[in-house]
Write an enzyme that holds these catalytic residues in place. Structure first.
Site, PDB file in Angstrom:
ATOM      1  N   GLU A 186       0.808  -1.229   0.000  1.00 46.93           N
ATOM      2  CA  GLU A 186       0.000   0.000   0.000  1.00 46.93           C
ATOM      3  C   GLU A 186       0.841   1.280   0.000  1.00 46.93           C
ATOM      4  O   GLU A 186       0.873   2.027   0.990  1.00 46.93           O
ATOM      5  CB  GLU A 186      -0.942   0.008   1.199  1.00 46.93           C
ATOM      6  CG  GLU A 186      -1.963  -1.097   1.158  1.00 46.93           C
ATOM      7  CD  GLU A 186      -2.981  -1.014   2.299  1.00 46.93           C
ATOM      8  OE1 GLU A 186      -2.864  -0.105   3.135  1.00 46.93           O
ATOM      9  OE2 GLU A 186      -3.890  -1.849   2.326  1.00 46.93           O
ATOM     10  N   GLU A 396      -5.693  -8.541   1.198  1.00 44.04           N
ATOM     11  CA  GLU A 396      -6.301  -8.086   2.452  1.00 44.04           C
ATOM     12  C   GLU A 396      -7.778  -7.830   2.250  1.00 44.04           C
ATOM     13  O   GLU A 396      -8.191  -7.276   1.221  1.00 44.04           O
ATOM     14  CB  GLU A 396      -5.677  -6.770   2.958  1.00 44.04           C
ATOM     15  CG  GLU A 396      -4.361  -6.941   3.644  1.00 44.04           C
ATOM     16  CD  GLU A 396      -3.805  -5.627   4.187  1.00 44.04           C
ATOM     17  OE1 GLU A 396      -4.586  -4.770   4.644  1.00 44.04           O
ATOM     18  OE2 GLU A 396      -2.573  -5.469   4.133  1.00 44.04           O
TER      19      GLU A 396
HETATM   20  C1  PNW Z   1      -4.159  -1.758   5.687  1.00 44.71           C
HETATM   21  N1  PNW Z   1      -6.757   4.134   5.002  1.00 44.71           N
HETATM   22  O1  PNW Z   1      -4.021  -0.484   6.166  1.00 44.71           O
HETATM   23  C2  PNW Z   1      -2.830  -2.368   6.051  1.00 44.71           C
HETATM   24  O2  PNW Z   1      -2.143  -3.007   5.016  1.00 44.71           O
HETATM   25  C3  PNW Z   1      -2.843  -3.168   7.305  1.00 44.71           C
HETATM   26  O3  PNW Z   1      -1.574  -3.137   7.889  1.00 44.71           O
HETATM   27  C4  PNW Z   1      -3.933  -2.659   8.233  1.00 44.71           C
HETATM   28  O4  PNW Z   1      -3.907  -3.223   9.505  1.00 44.71           O
HETATM   29  C5  PNW Z   1      -5.263  -2.896   7.539  1.00 44.71           C
HETATM   30  O5  PNW Z   1      -5.299  -2.280   6.259  1.00 44.71           O
HETATM   31  C6  PNW Z   1      -6.479  -2.437   8.323  1.00 44.71           C
HETATM   32  O6  PNW Z   1      -6.480  -1.055   8.541  1.00 44.71           O
HETATM   33  C7  PNW Z   1      -4.778   0.611   5.828  1.00 44.71           C
HETATM   34  O7  PNW Z   1      -6.840   4.985   5.893  1.00 44.71           O
HETATM   35  C8  PNW Z   1      -4.719   1.660   6.696  1.00 44.71           C
HETATM   36  O8  PNW Z   1      -7.230   4.308   3.882  1.00 44.71           O
HETATM   37  C9  PNW Z   1      -5.365   2.837   6.419  1.00 44.71           C
HETATM   38  C10 PNW Z   1      -6.079   2.955   5.252  1.00 44.71           C
HETATM   39  C11 PNW Z   1      -6.150   1.908   4.366  1.00 44.71           C
HETATM   40  C12 PNW Z   1      -5.500   0.727   4.664  1.00 44.71           C
END
Ligand code: PNW
Length: 496
Positions: A186, A396
């Site tokens: 990401e 994910e």
């Molecule tokens: C992903 N957003 O994170 C990550 O790859 C993981 O490590 C995380 O625990 C999981 O999703 C759940 O949050 C994100 O704000 C964190 O758009 C933030 C965002 C998107 C994905």
């Protein structure tokens, strides 16, 4: 009208009936996912050095909702055998982990490899393989060595070499046994979050630093991919990709159609077009839009740094599958500049859009998390139509809850409804090759600390043993992996 309603009703009903009897293709891989900083703990054991997350949360503990950090987390550094056992209980084919750069290369540079780091990841990888579970390895899941951040981190073009040197060590040490790789997780969160001051390294410089980072992560990924292709693929025959978080976006009103297309390119295309599209480079509409903004602001060159043709050719095609992280769908509307940016990432201001929720969709813990499984099928179609890429690994997908209960029927229904959409997409002809649920267990959910749960297993963070207990969703998922279908009937009753 009545006829149309009846036809739609029949299609919906027959889709859900036939879903019960549909099975996942033989080659489809079920898995679970975690990431190093969120589960390992042991932040300073042996010769491990400080990462950007260690530094940020040690110096600014109030940034996480409960003042916590990943110092101990799930203590998977010590409890990895139990983690493997859980993956076995779930009956999964794959387990997605990430490697902590600071555990393997404490200097940040490849001149010194930690014996302890090497031993830890060798044990974990071998332990999984002994149980017939394939390790899916993310090389970088956000925990940059602080020493490299001090030299400019992802805004410094030298990071392309620092990262690819690290990747070479990883491929050399583990490439004989790891066949599926994610170079970088990401990049949107790394750059737009990191330089939009919502994520590590917590710098307020999206206008310049964020876009430099954007270009550098793509080049770093491409360099690692090309290196694998030339030096490692002939020996090990593995697959490499970069993961993108892809929220589906829909227009709030028909007038917001154009703004929505631009939003998708801003959030997904800016990190994927260069890799997956036939033409390569930045999405043309975004490049044009940001160049015009830069010009209006008096910059002599665009703030989104252009690619040379050589760089375009270098990055284009550096994938073996699309690695997709899907969680939610949101609505887009164009707004006046002063109203823009009502969401965590700075780019909304640049675009002059607001991102909102459809009031008819249920919400989960985060204010950005509307539950809309149909969005996943639409994303899969969009990737296929836009890039001509149909093989997608969903790396994910999962539900955040504040409720730690073991009876997490809302998580069961979230996962089930998303798996349904995958079955439908497969029926549509999209080659979804696997699914790793986020997450195997509750873990350190970044700035939400331990307040938000994502786990199929709950973790008791008050116990020194970090006791793991299966939730209802773990039972559900293990019946899915065993039946390879959503027909999880038990004792003649449809259990879920
Ligand atoms: C992903 N957003 O994170 C990550 O790859 C993981 O490590 C995380 O625990 C999981 O999703 C759940 O949050 C994100 O704000 C964190 O758009 C933030 C965002 C998107 C994905």
């Amino acid at each position: 009208m009545g006829f149309v309603v009846a036809v739609v009703f029949c299609i919906v009903v027959s889709e859900s009936w036939s879903l019960q009897s549909l099975t996942f293709p033989k080659e489809f891989k079920f898995g679970v996912a975690t990431a190093a900083y969120q589960v390992e703990g042991a932040w300073n054991i042996s010769d491990k050095s400080e990462s950007t997350w260690d530094r940020l949360l040690h110096t600014h503990p109030s940034l996480s909702d409960d003042g916590s950090n990943g110092d101990v987390a799930c203590d998977s550094y010590h409890l990895w055998r139990r983690d493997i056992e859980m993956a076995v209980e779930l009956g999964v084919d794959m387990y997605r982990i990430s490697i902590a750069w600071t555990r393997l290369l404490p200097n940040g540079f490849a001149n010194y490899i930690s014996e302890d780091g090497k031993r830890f990841y060798n044990n974990l990888i071998d332990g999984l393989l002994e149980k017939g579970i394939e390790p899916l390895v993310t090389i970088y899941h956000w925990d940059l060595p602080q020493s490299l951040q001090d030299l400019g981190g992802w805004a410094n073009p030298l990071v392309i070499d620092w990262y690819s040197d690290y990747a070479r060590v990883v491929f050399t040490l583990f490439g004989d046994r790891v066949k599926t790789w994610i170079t970088i997780n990401e990049a949107l969160v790394i750059c737009d979050g990191g330089y939009g001051k919502t994520w590590v390294p917590y710098i307020d410089d999206m206008a310049i630093g964020g876009y430099l980072c954007n270009k550098h992560v793509l080049l770093a990924h491409a360099k690692a991919y090309r290196m694998y292709d030339e030096e490692f693929r002939p020996l090990y025959h593995g697959k490499v990709s970069i993961s993108n978080v892809f929220f589906w976006y829909e227009p709030e009103t028909p007038e917001d159609e154009e703004a929505t297309k631009l939003t998708i390119q801003m959030w997904e295309g800016r990190y994927a077009h260069a890799v997956y599209s036939k033409a390569g480079g930045w999405p043309p509409e975004i490049e044009k839009f940001l160049a015009a903004n830069s010009k209006r602001e008096g910059y002599p060159t665009p703030r989104l740094p252009p690619f040379t043709q050589e760089e375009i050719d270098y990055v284009r095609g550096t994938y073996d599958f699309y690695s997709l992280n899907y969680y939610t769908t949101r609505l887009v509307r164009r707004v006046k500049p002063e109203e823009a940016g009502s969401w965590i990432f700075y780019g909304n201001k640049e675009l002059g859009i607001a991102i909102v929720n459809d009031p008819s969709w249920p919400m989960a813990s985060f204010d950005w998390f509307a539950i809309h499984p149909e969005g996943l099928r639409k994303v899969l179609h969009w990737i296929n139509n836009t890039y001509g890429v149909s093989n997608v690994l969903i790396t994910e997908n999962g539900l955040p809850t504040y409720d730690a209960s073991l009876y997490d029927f809302n998580r069961v229904s979230y996962i089930k409804s998303h798996l349904e959409q995958i079955l439908l997409a497969i029926k549509d002809g999209i080659n979804v090759i696997g699914y790793t649920a986020w997450a195997l267990m509750d873990n350190f959910e970044w700035l939400s600390g331990y307040t938000v749960k994502f786990g199929l297993y709950s973790v008791d963070f008050t116990s020194p043993n970090r006791t793991r207990t299966p939730r209802e969703s773990a039972r559900f998922y293990s019946s899915v992996t065993r039946t390879r279908s959503l027909n999880t009937t038990r004792h003649g009753l449809n259990y879920y």
